[in-house]
Design an enzyme around this catalytic site. Structure first.
Site: not given
Ligand code: GAR
Length: 263
Positions: A135, A159, A157
């Site tokens: 993040m 998203h 990445n």
């Molecule tokens: C996921 O939904 C990913 O797409 C999002 O955070 C989550 C992480 O889940 N990423 C973002 O929003 C990036 N800006 P995880 O830690 O279980 O993989």
């Protein structure tokens, strides 16, 4: 057959995408091997996944660097090869007219943290970096040190929205609140902007009247766990080509964009 690539991952949270990538390396869906897991938050749950799978990991505590800067900017250690003016001119996170002091604070603190990441990464060979629920935005300083060949980007990445809709920190939340009738996820190479880089792959799902934010997140994550490994495998197979396209519009204006072609 593709080559075995070495993959470095960055996480901030639970790491379910990281797990999907680890599993895909294990079961042969990705011709790859995890090189390291980096994290911006001490104690993030995803770090346990690295440990369980014997993947080296490290943490650079972004929050403490940001706190130090607020107290005393002079306490921040910046790498010798950092050029603030260059970073300001390259970045495209912030709209024109945005508070210059905030832009400066952002670039200095993030670059200081990234120098810490780069130092840790030196110990491991890697071909590809995947941001898996990381993040934090990467600045031009970090990007330029990984993408040494600008025609062959190698930071991906994932998203949680169908870009270019709903960039930013809460893709599923923004999709839900907007009343969209489909949701989805996108894997892209990062560039100097926020979630604006060339798109590699997307998956979508319908949003039904009885869906909630939680059910949308659940549907979305299931798509993410399929999409991310499949995009990484395309990279491993050498099938991703990033090309700069110029389009002429009906009104005579031109539109330029880097596009990923899948070979
Ligand atoms: C996921 O939904 C990913 O797409 C999002 O955070 C989550 C992480 O889940 N990423 C973002 O929003 C990036 N800006 P995880 O830690 O279980 O993989």
């Amino acid at each position: 057959m593709g080559e075995t690539i070495h993959i470095g991952a960055f996480i901030s949270g639970g790491g379910t995408n990281l797990q999907a990538i680890i599993d895909s390396c294990e079961n042969g869906n990705i011709d790859g091997k995890m090189a390291f897991v980096g994290c911006d938050k001490p104690g993030a749950r995803g770090l346990e996944r690295a440990e369980k799978n014997n993947i080296p990991s490290f943490v650079v505590d972004y929050s403490s660097i940001i706190k130090t800067y607020k107290k005393d900017p002079d306490q921040i250690d910046l790498p010798d090869d950092f050029d603030l003016d260059e970073a300001i001119s390259k970045q495209s996170f912030f709209p024109e007219g945005y508070d210059p002091e905030k832009i400066k604070a952002f670039l200095i603190t993030r670059t200081a943290a990234e120098a810490g990441l780069l130092k840790e990464m030196k110990a491991y060979p890697y071909d590809l970096i995947v941001l898996a629920g990381f993040m934090r935005n990467m600045t031009p300083y970090f990007i330029d040190r990984i993408n040494t060949d600008p025609d062959n980007p190698r930071i991906m990445n994932i998203h949680p929205a169908i870009l270019p809709s709903f960039p930013g920190v809460d893709g599923y939340g923004d999709t839900f609140r907007y009343g969209s009738k489909v949701g989805g996820c996108t894997v892209h190479f990062i560039d100097y902007g926020e979630d604006s880089g060339p798109i590699i792959g997307q998956r979508c799902f319908p949003i039904e009247p009885d869906d909630t934010l939680d059910s949308i997140k659940k549907k979305g994550l299931e798509k993410e766990w399929e999409l991310y490994p499949s995009c990484i495998q395309l990279f491993a197979e050498g099938r991703l080509e990033t090309v700069k396209e110029t389009f002429t519009l009906d009104n005579g204006n031109t539109y330029q964009r880097a596009i990923v072609k899948i070979k």
